[in-house]
Design a protein around this motif. Structure first.
Motif, PDB file in Angstrom:
ATOM      1  N   UNK A  61       0.829  -1.209   0.000  1.00 50.69           N
ATOM      2  CA  UNK A  61       0.000   0.000   0.000  1.00 50.69           C
ATOM      3  C   UNK A  61       0.861   1.255   0.000  1.00 50.69           C
ATOM      4  N   UNK A  62       1.937   1.226   0.788  1.00 52.93           N
ATOM      5  CA  UNK A  62       2.837   2.388   0.842  1.00 52.93           C
ATOM      6  C   UNK A  62       3.491   2.641  -0.516  1.00 52.93           C
ATOM      7  N   UNK A  63       3.858   1.566  -1.213  1.00 53.33           N
ATOM      8  CA  UNK A  63       4.555   1.715  -2.489  1.00 53.33           C
ATOM      9  C   UNK A  63       3.611   1.968  -3.652  1.00 53.33           C
ATOM     10  N   UNK A  64       2.472   1.254  -3.673  1.00 49.50           N
ATOM     11  CA  UNK A  64       1.621   1.317  -4.860  1.00 49.50           C
ATOM     12  C   UNK A  64       0.156   1.547  -4.610  1.00 49.50           C
ATOM     13  N   UNK A 264       8.788  -8.452  -8.369  1.00 45.34           N
ATOM     14  CA  UNK A 264       8.955  -7.563  -9.517  1.00 45.34           C
ATOM     15  C   UNK A 264       8.284  -6.217  -9.273  1.00 45.34           C
ATOM     16  N   UNK A 265       7.039  -6.257  -8.796  1.00 47.50           N
ATOM     17  CA  UNK A 265       6.308  -5.005  -8.567  1.00 47.50           C
ATOM     18  C   UNK A 265       6.928  -4.192  -7.433  1.00 47.50           C
ATOM     19  N   UNK A 266       7.386  -4.856  -6.389  1.00 43.77           N
ATOM     20  CA  UNK A 266       7.983  -4.122  -5.266  1.00 43.77           C
ATOM     21  C   UNK A 266       9.224  -3.372  -5.725  1.00 43.77           C
ATOM     22  N   UNK A 267      10.105  -4.027  -6.483  1.00 45.69           N
ATOM     23  CA  UNK A 267      11.308  -3.342  -6.951  1.00 45.69           C
ATOM     24  C   UNK A 267      10.960  -2.234  -7.938  1.00 45.69           C
ATOM     25  N   UNK A 268       9.950  -2.434  -8.769  1.00 43.23           N
ATOM     26  CA  UNK A 268       9.550  -1.384  -9.707  1.00 43.23           C
ATOM     27  C   UNK A 268       8.986  -0.172  -8.975  1.00 43.23           C
ATOM     28  N   UNK A 269       8.165  -0.405  -7.965  1.00 43.87           N
ATOM     29  CA  UNK A 269       7.595   0.716  -7.209  1.00 43.87           C
ATOM     30  C   UNK A 269       8.664   1.433  -6.396  1.00 43.87           C
ATOM     31  N   UNK A 270       9.660   0.688  -5.910  1.00 43.08           N
ATOM     32  CA  UNK A 270      10.774   1.340  -5.214  1.00 43.08           C
ATOM     33  C   UNK A 270      11.517   2.273  -6.169  1.00 43.08           C
ATOM     34  N   UNK A 271      11.703   1.823  -7.418  1.00 43.97           N
ATOM     35  CA  UNK A 271      12.336   2.692  -8.424  1.00 43.97           C
ATOM     36  C   UNK A 271      11.521   3.952  -8.655  1.00 43.97           C
ATOM     37  N   UNK A 272      10.204   3.817  -8.727  1.00 41.36           N
ATOM     38  CA  UNK A 272       9.358   4.982  -8.951  1.00 41.36           C
ATOM     39  C   UNK A 272       9.421   5.938  -7.762  1.00 41.36           C
ATOM     40  N   UNK A 273       9.471   5.378  -6.548  1.00 40.95           N
ATOM     41  CA  UNK A 273       9.579   6.217  -5.357  1.00 40.95           C
ATOM     42  C   UNK A 273      10.875   7.023  -5.370  1.00 40.95           C
ATOM     43  N   UNK A 274      11.976   6.347  -5.761  1.00 38.60           N
ATOM     44  CA  UNK A 274      13.268   7.035  -5.787  1.00 38.60           C
ATOM     45  C   UNK A 274      13.270   8.139  -6.835  1.00 38.60           C
ATOM     46  N   UNK A 275      12.617   7.897  -7.960  1.00 37.24           N
ATOM     47  CA  UNK A 275      12.576   8.938  -9.005  1.00 37.24           C
ATOM     48  C   UNK A 275      11.760  10.139  -8.574  1.00 37.24           C
ATOM     49  N   UNK A 276      10.719   9.899  -7.768  1.00 37.34           N
ATOM     50  CA  UNK A 276       9.836  10.993  -7.359  1.00 37.34           C
ATOM     51  C   UNK A 276      10.398  11.793  -6.196  1.00 37.34           C
ATOM     52  N   UNK A 277      11.381  11.216  -5.485  1.00 34.35           N
ATOM     53  CA  UNK A 277      11.959  11.928  -4.325  1.00 34.35           C
ATOM     54  C   UNK A 277      12.811  13.095  -4.793  1.00 34.35           C
TER      55      UNK A 277
END
Length: 277
Positions: A61-64, A264-277
């Motif tokens: 929920x936190x990631x996606x 797969x989804x967890x690592x992808x959402x982590x990438x999106x979080x890092x890009x948005x920071x």
């Protein structure tokens, strides 16, 4: 007629020499890997399944947000309902250990390749060899040096899974704009400052893509690793294949699919979080 090269004999002689002279090194590696796998397995098995499912759903929920959280909870509840929870946690420990070792090795080697063209030229054919060699071949030296069990499965998984992290770390750092690197040099940045404050942040999407591929490749090795004694959900798939139990094989395969989608989804959402920071 040109005589056949005794390549097989050379390889076997090299393996015998390594086994005779470096057995203490292999024992140390085996102890470290077993410790990591057993430690992670204990962590994943400690909480009740419903508690861990709730924690993973909260992370999702936190990631996606809600769609991913519902998907994660439903998939994990299905695994628990089918009776594969314990083996799935063993598989997760195996995959996380393989991925962790691959990342610890792959990122520094990728940085080294990015900073030195000669090193990159040496590693490129080696990485090609590692990615194109059939995965079953890696089991032979792994079993020779480490015996049967979890350790050779992790070693084979690392060899198979580490190339994407090396390649994409190298690519990401090389793609940092030259003018930014020159500006950092002009301001007197040390190599360490330039790497950690400029190149790493800009290359992080590429590095995380490599990490994502490494995790997926490590997971793809779980069934193959089960052939040499690695426990987990792969052993259920292998048992179903050898006993021709289609339904059981489908259930175990479905558990692997759910785990693969979540990782797969967890690592992808982590990438999106890092890009948005």
């Amino acid at each position: 007629m040109i005589p056949k090269l005794p390549l097989a004999e050379w390889v076997e002689a090299g393996v015998d020499w390594l086994g005779s002279n470096l057995s203490f090194v292999f024992d140390l590696i085996s102890a470290v890997i077993e410790g990591i796998v057993n430690g992670l397995s204990a962590v994943f098995h400690f909480p009740p399944s419903l508690v861990l499912i709730a924690l993973i759903a909260a992370l999702a929920y936190y990631l996606g947000r809600w769609p991913f959280a519902v998907l994660a909870a439903a998939g994990l509840l299905l695994i628990d309902n089918l009776g594969f929870w314990s083996n799935t946690m063993d598989t997760l420990a195996l995959v996380m250990t393989s991925a962790l070792i691959s990342i610890v090795i792959g990122i520094p080697v990728g940085v080294w390749c990015a900073q030195h063209d000669k090193v990159r030229k040496i590693f490129t054919p080696l990485l090609d060899f590692m990615q194109t060699m059939p995965a079953f071949v890696y089991l032979i030296p792994a079993v020779t040096f480490f015996g049967l069990g979890v350790v050779p499965g992790v070693i084979a998984s690392v060899i198979f899974a580490v190339p994407p992290t090396i390649r994409l770390t190298n690519l990401g750092i090389r793609q940092v704009a030259e003018d930014l690197v020159e500006a950092a040099d002009a301001f007197g940045s040390t190599p360490g400052q330039k790497l950690f404050k400029l190149q790493f942040p800009l290359a992080m999407p590429s590095i995380m893509a490599g990490v994502n591929q490494t995790i997926m490749l490590a997971l793809s090795m779980v069934v193959i690793a089960s052939m040499i004694g690695a426990q987990g959900i792969g052993a259920d798939v292998y048992r179903a294949v050898t006993q021709i139990k289609t339904g059981q094989g489908f259930e175990a395969g479905l558990a692997i699919v759910v785990l693969a989608i979540l990782l797969d989804r967890i690592t992808q959402y982590i990438m999106k979080k890092k890009r948005s920071v």
